[in-house]
Design a protein around this motif. Structure first.
Motif, PDB file in Angstrom:
ATOM      1  N   UNK A 154      15.543  33.545  32.560  1.00  8.43           N
ATOM      2  CA  UNK A 154      14.311  33.168  33.267  1.00  8.43           C
ATOM      3  C   UNK A 154      13.835  31.778  32.836  1.00  8.43           C
ATOM      4  N   UNK A 155      13.920  31.509  31.530  1.00  7.70           N
ATOM      5  CA  UNK A 155      13.497  30.195  31.026  1.00  7.70           C
ATOM      6  C   UNK A 155      14.393  29.105  31.594  1.00  7.70           C
ATOM      7  N   UNK A 156      15.696  29.381  31.663  1.00  9.20           N
ATOM      8  CA  UNK A 156      16.636  28.383  32.203  1.00  9.20           C
ATOM      9  C   UNK A 156      16.317  28.063  33.652  1.00  9.20           C
ATOM     10  N   UNK A 157      15.880  29.077  34.396  1.00  8.53           N
ATOM     11  CA  UNK A 157      15.504  28.836  35.804  1.00  8.53           C
ATOM     12  C   UNK A 157      14.175  28.086  35.889  1.00  8.53           C
ATOM     13  N   UNK A 158      13.299  28.329  34.899  1.00 10.18           N
ATOM     14  CA  UNK A 158      11.965  27.711  34.926  1.00 10.18           C
ATOM     15  C   UNK A 158      12.023  26.224  34.596  1.00 10.18           C
ATOM     16  N   UNK A 159      12.920  25.853  33.674  1.00 11.01           N
ATOM     17  CA  UNK A 159      13.034  24.448  33.261  1.00 11.01           C
ATOM     18  C   UNK A 159      13.919  23.703  34.253  1.00 11.01           C
ATOM     19  N   UNK A 164      10.091  17.223  31.784  1.00 14.19           N
ATOM     20  CA  UNK A 164      10.230  16.915  30.362  1.00 14.19           C
ATOM     21  C   UNK A 164       8.956  17.221  29.594  1.00 14.19           C
ATOM     22  N   UNK A 165       7.902  17.570  30.318  1.00 12.71           N
ATOM     23  CA  UNK A 165       6.708  18.087  29.642  1.00 12.71           C
ATOM     24  C   UNK A 165       6.325  19.410  30.281  1.00 12.71           C
ATOM     25  N   UNK A 224      10.354  22.166  19.049  1.00 12.31           N
ATOM     26  CA  UNK A 224      11.384  21.234  19.491  1.00 12.31           C
ATOM     27  C   UNK A 224      10.741  20.440  20.628  1.00 12.31           C
ATOM     28  N   UNK A 225      11.516  19.569  21.266  1.00 11.17           N
ATOM     29  CA  UNK A 225      10.945  18.840  22.402  1.00 11.17           C
ATOM     30  C   UNK A 225      11.145  19.657  23.679  1.00 11.17           C
ATOM     31  N   UNK A 226      10.193  19.537  24.595  1.00 11.87           N
ATOM     32  CA  UNK A 226      10.347  20.193  25.897  1.00 11.87           C
ATOM     33  C   UNK A 226      11.602  19.661  26.585  1.00 11.87           C
ATOM     34  N   UNK A 227      11.874  18.358  26.400  1.00 16.20           N
ATOM     35  CA  UNK A 227      13.074  17.756  27.002  1.00 16.20           C
ATOM     36  C   UNK A 227      14.341  18.434  26.485  1.00 16.20           C
ATOM     37  N   UNK A 228      14.344  18.814  25.216  1.00 17.76           N
ATOM     38  CA  UNK A 228      15.503  19.514  24.656  1.00 17.76           C
ATOM     39  C   UNK A 228      15.683  20.876  25.309  1.00 17.76           C
ATOM     40  N   UNK A 229      14.577  21.584  25.543  1.00 16.11           N
ATOM     41  CA  UNK A 229      14.654  22.884  26.217  1.00 16.11           C
ATOM     42  C   UNK A 229      15.158  22.723  27.651  1.00 16.11           C
ATOM     43  N   UNK A 230      14.724  21.646  28.313  1.00 17.05           N
ATOM     44  CA  UNK A 230      15.208  21.362  29.671  1.00 17.05           C
ATOM     45  C   UNK A 230      16.722  21.124  29.644  1.00 17.05           C
TER      46      UNK A 230
END
Length: 340
Positions: A154-159, A164-165, A224-230
């Motif tokens: 779900x997170x992968x679909x959300x990002x 990046x923020x 971590x950074x939001x960009x890293x999660x993206x």
């Protein structure tokens, strides 16, 4: 970094400068403390120190021990303008350079989760290998397209896109209000058990005791950074190990000189680089299907230089916090280091 130079037997106050250095690199949303929440008899850094190794524990940028910067501070969005590409390009090489200078020796490496991803990407680009003796990859993450964790999918679909923020927040702080709201929205989905968030992310760990989990939850998670999660979400959605996708062809052209981000070609990892891979049958993040894809890209590796250890009952956290990880994983890992 933290360093453990001596095991409990000690050396009579005289430090042995010829001890073999080992670098431990944690995964995403945690820091180096995760390696030491178990007892000295069960935690990998202490076991390595007692076995005569010179142990170094890294902490990724943005986590509690690594928040300093020459010109920025963590309240500024620019501070968080990075993904795991920067860990591959700058941080891991800087860590290796420092260890190499300090010890004068080649290094054994242990990575867990994202700590394996940044190592594999670095090796594929020819980085670090001249300073490396061998690498042990626990719960190896490269491909993420098979992950079975409901909350992770779900997170992968959300990002998506260039988010990046998160609600204007460049720092992805799991203890912060913005991320709490984001997780709460994911928790409304069927199949996500937010009363056991750890298992929701990692899979059903077999071998953690309650006091270890309590200590873990007192210290983790970390930012971590939001960009890293993206970027990690892009890896999951695309089934590729590639550099950060800026979402628009002109932006990718600006950064890479091509319309699509460059791929990390894992089959370029030197065939004679000794690798130890251990993975679990219950791991929801480092899924067996994805590990098999990784092993396929290593299929031309020299036979004696590739060791694999599969544990059908292990999930993601068992590899660093399991009460029986010494018997199940670490003894074999140390034997592998001694062979190389």
């Amino acid at each position: 970094m933290q360093r453990i130079q001596e095991g409990r037997s000690g050396g009579g106050g005289v430090l042995d400068k010829n001890k073999q250095p080992v670098l431990l690199q944690h995964g995403v949303l945690v820091d180096g403390i995760t390696w030491v929440v178990n007892t000295p008899e069960q935690a990998l850094p202490f076991i390595l120190a007692d076995s005569g190794f010179d142990v170094w524990i890294a902490n990724t940028r943005g986590t509690r021990f690594s928040r300093s910067h020459l010109t920025l501070n963590a309240t500024q969005p620019e501070y968080w303008n990075w993904s795991w590409d920067e860990l591959v390009e700058y941080d891991l090489p800087a860590t290796f350079d420092f260890l190499s200078r300090e010890t004068g020796q080649k290094i054994h490496y242990v990575g867990h989760s994202m700590g394996t991803l940044i190592a594999l990407a670095s090796f594929s680009e020819g980085k670090l290998v001249d300073k490396l003796k061998s690498a042990a990859l626990l719960s190896p993450v490269a491909y993420l397209s098979h992950m079975t964790t409901a909350i992770g999918v779900l997170a992968a679909k959300a990002f998506v896109g260039e988010m990046t923020t998160l609600m204007g927040v460049a720092e992805f702080n799991p203890k912060g209000e913005a991320v709490a709201k984001f997780l709460h929205s994911l928790c409304k989905n069927p199949g996500v058990d937010c009363y056991d968030l750890m298992s929701s992310f990692t899979g059903k760990n077999c071998c953690l005791n309650v006091s270890t989990v309590d200590l873990f939850l007192k210290n983790e998670p970390q930012s971590t950074s939001t960009k890293n999660m993206v970027h990690l979400a892009q890896t999951a959605r695309k089934g590729l190990v590639s550099k950060y996708d800026y979402g628009r062809e002109e932006l990718n052209m600006e950064h890479y000189g091509q319309r699509k981000p460059p791929i990390y070609n894992l089959s370029n990892i030197p065939r004679d680089l000794p690798l130890f891979l251990s993975y679990g049958g219950r791991d929801a993040l480092s899924d067996v299907g994805d590990v098999e894809l990784l092993l396929d890209s290593l299929k031309f590796h020299d036979g004696e230089d590739l060791t694999t250890l599969f544990l059908k009952d292990y999930a993601h956290a068992d590899f660093i916090m399991g009460v029986n990880a010494k018997e199940m994983v670490y003894n074999a890992l140390i034997a592998f280091f001694r062979r190389h």
